[in-house]
Each structure stands twice: as structure tokens, then as C-alpha cells.
Write a protein that holds these residues in place. Sequence first.
Motif, mmCIF file in Angstrom:
data_model
loop_
_atom_site.group_PDB
_atom_site.id
_atom_site.type_symbol
_atom_site.label_atom_id
_atom_site.label_comp_id
_atom_site.label_asym_id
_atom_site.label_seq_id
_atom_site.Cartn_x
_atom_site.Cartn_y
_atom_site.Cartn_z
ATOM 1 N N MET A 1 -0.875 -7.928 8.766
ATOM 2 C CA MET A 1 -2.001 -7.390 8.028
ATOM 3 C C MET A 1 -2.800 -6.483 8.953
ATOM 4 O O MET A 1 -3.038 -6.811 10.105
ATOM 5 C CB MET A 1 -2.892 -8.489 7.482
ATOM 6 C CG MET A 1 -4.240 -7.929 7.026
ATOM 7 S SD MET A 1 -5.262 -8.994 6.041
ATOM 8 C CE MET A 1 -4.810 -8.542 4.429
ATOM 9 N N GLU B 1 -6.479 -4.639 9.106
ATOM 10 C CA GLU B 1 -7.825 -4.505 8.542
ATOM 11 C C GLU B 1 -8.549 -3.419 9.307
ATOM 12 O O GLU B 1 -8.844 -3.595 10.487
ATOM 13 C CB GLU B 1 -8.575 -5.832 8.630
ATOM 14 C CG GLU B 1 -7.985 -6.913 7.747
ATOM 15 C CD GLU B 1 -8.802 -8.186 7.762
ATOM 16 O OE1 GLU B 1 -9.994 -8.146 8.107
ATOM 17 O OE2 GLU B 1 -8.236 -9.232 7.425
ATOM 18 N N GLN C 1 2.260 -5.028 6.746
ATOM 19 C CA GLN C 1 2.475 -5.880 5.572
ATOM 20 C C GLN C 1 1.432 -5.594 4.488
ATOM 21 O O GLN C 1 1.779 -5.364 3.345
ATOM 22 C CB GLN C 1 2.424 -7.351 5.985
ATOM 23 C CG GLN C 1 2.666 -8.338 4.866
ATOM 24 C CD GLN C 1 4.084 -8.327 4.339
ATOM 25 O OE1 GLN C 1 5.015 -7.973 5.050
ATOM 26 N NE2 GLN C 1 4.260 -8.710 3.094
ATOM 27 N N ASP C 2 0.165 -5.620 4.838
ATOM 28 C CA ASP C 2 -0.938 -5.318 3.925
ATOM 29 C C ASP C 2 -1.959 -4.494 4.693
ATOM 30 O O ASP C 2 -2.201 -4.765 5.872
ATOM 31 C CB ASP C 2 -1.611 -6.597 3.411
ATOM 32 C CG ASP C 2 -0.663 -7.457 2.600
ATOM 33 O OD1 ASP C 2 -0.242 -6.998 1.527
ATOM 34 O OD2 ASP C 2 -0.361 -8.580 3.042
ATOM 35 N N THR D 1 -5.980 -3.217 4.534
ATOM 36 C CA THR D 1 -7.304 -3.231 3.941
ATOM 37 C C THR D 1 -8.145 -2.215 4.710
ATOM 38 O O THR D 1 -8.281 -2.324 5.925
ATOM 39 C CB THR D 1 -7.948 -4.629 4.035
ATOM 40 O OG1 THR D 1 -7.097 -5.562 3.380
ATOM 41 C CG2 THR D 1 -9.318 -4.643 3.372
ATOM 42 N N THR E 1 3.454 0.059 3.015
ATOM 43 C CA THR E 1 2.862 -1.271 3.032
ATOM 44 C C THR E 1 3.171 -1.988 1.725
ATOM 45 O O THR E 1 3.584 -1.361 0.745
ATOM 46 C CB THR E 1 1.331 -1.169 3.246
ATOM 47 O OG1 THR E 1 0.779 -2.489 3.340
ATOM 48 C CG2 THR E 1 0.645 -0.421 2.140
ATOM 49 N N VAL E 2 2.953 -3.282 1.697
ATOM 50 C CA VAL E 2 3.087 -4.028 0.452
ATOM 51 C C VAL E 2 1.908 -3.715 -0.455
ATOM 52 O O VAL E 2 2.066 -3.357 -1.610
ATOM 53 C CB VAL E 2 3.204 -5.547 0.713
ATOM 54 C CG1 VAL E 2 3.157 -6.329 -0.590
ATOM 55 C CG2 VAL E 2 4.480 -5.848 1.478
ATOM 56 N N SER E 3 0.677 -3.802 0.079
ATOM 57 C CA SER E 3 -0.502 -3.514 -0.737
ATOM 58 C C SER E 3 -1.539 -2.774 0.102
ATOM 59 O O SER E 3 -1.609 -2.933 1.314
ATOM 60 C CB SER E 3 -1.109 -4.791 -1.313
ATOM 61 O OG SER E 3 -1.618 -5.607 -0.291
ATOM 62 N N SER F 1 -5.743 -1.701 -0.068
ATOM 63 C CA SER F 1 -6.999 -1.934 -0.776
ATOM 64 C C SER F 1 -8.162 -1.493 0.087
ATOM 65 O O SER F 1 -8.021 -1.256 1.283
ATOM 66 C CB SER F 1 -7.158 -3.412 -1.148
ATOM 67 O OG SER F 1 -7.224 -4.208 0.024
ATOM 68 N N LEU G 1 4.146 1.883 -1.613
ATOM 69 C CA LEU G 1 3.640 0.526 -1.807
ATOM 70 C C LEU G 1 4.694 -0.323 -2.508
ATOM 71 O O LEU G 1 5.348 0.139 -3.430
ATOM 72 C CB LEU G 1 2.380 0.537 -2.685
ATOM 73 C CG LEU G 1 1.213 1.404 -2.225
ATOM 74 C CD1 LEU G 1 0.142 1.433 -3.289
ATOM 75 C CD2 LEU G 1 0.669 0.885 -0.918
ATOM 76 N N SER H 1 3.624 -3.241 -3.864
ATOM 77 C CA SER H 1 2.834 -4.023 -4.808
ATOM 78 C C SER H 1 1.687 -3.189 -5.342
ATOM 79 O O SER H 1 1.906 -2.183 -5.986
ATOM 80 C CB SER H 1 2.332 -5.308 -4.135
ATOM 81 O OG SER H 1 1.660 -6.125 -5.062
ATOM 82 N N TYR I 1 -2.245 -1.160 -5.410
ATOM 83 C CA TYR I 1 -3.280 -0.365 -4.770
ATOM 84 C C TYR I 1 -4.585 -0.701 -5.476
ATOM 85 O O TYR I 1 -4.684 -0.565 -6.695
ATOM 86 C CB TYR I 1 -3.003 1.131 -4.880
ATOM 87 C CG TYR I 1 -4.163 1.968 -4.373
ATOM 88 C CD1 TYR I 1 -4.467 2.006 -3.022
ATOM 89 C CD2 TYR I 1 -4.962 2.684 -5.241
ATOM 90 C CE1 TYR I 1 -5.535 2.742 -2.546
ATOM 91 C CE2 TYR I 1 -6.035 3.428 -4.775
ATOM 92 C CZ TYR I 1 -6.306 3.459 -3.432
ATOM 93 O OH TYR I 1 -7.356 4.185 -2.960
#
Length: 82
Positions: free
Chosen positions: A1, A3, A19-20, A22, A38-40, A42, A57, A59, A61
Motif C-alpha cells: 500500500m 499512502e 497494491q493500493d 491512497t 494498482t488494484v485501487s 483513492s 486499475l 478494482s 477508483y
Amino acid sequence: MLENTGTIAASTHNTLNAQDITNVNGIISAGQNLAIETVSLSGDGRLLAGGDADILLDSDYTQTSTGTRHTYSSVLVAQISR
């Protein structure tokens, strides 16, 4: 992840693979091409590219406010595969 609350920038090409992702009040930018895989994705931060922006993506957005997604002269490609 990943961030991001600050700045992730490159003067030419910027490639992020996590992976994710943010992006809260942050900036992810490239002077030329920006590529994100990335997977997601946000957040309410900004995605900026002086050239192409390619976002892949697996998954979702989720834009949590009115952040900026901008390419200056080229193509924005967002692909979501499930």
C-alpha cells in the motif's frame, strides 16, 4: 500500500506500481508521462502529467473530493479490469 500526503514527482517519466494507492491532499506528477498500475486508487489529491497519463486499475477508483486529474497536451487513459 502506498499512502501519499506529500509530493511524488519526476521531471520526465513517473511510474508507480503498488497494491493500493491512497493520495490524500498529495500530488503525483510527471513532467512528461505518468503511469500508475494498482488494484485501487483513492483520495482527493492531484494527478498531473505533462504528457500522457496511463492509469491501470484492477478494482476501483474513488475520488473523495474535487481533486485535479489533468494532462497538459496528450492522452489520459484509465483502464479498469476485473
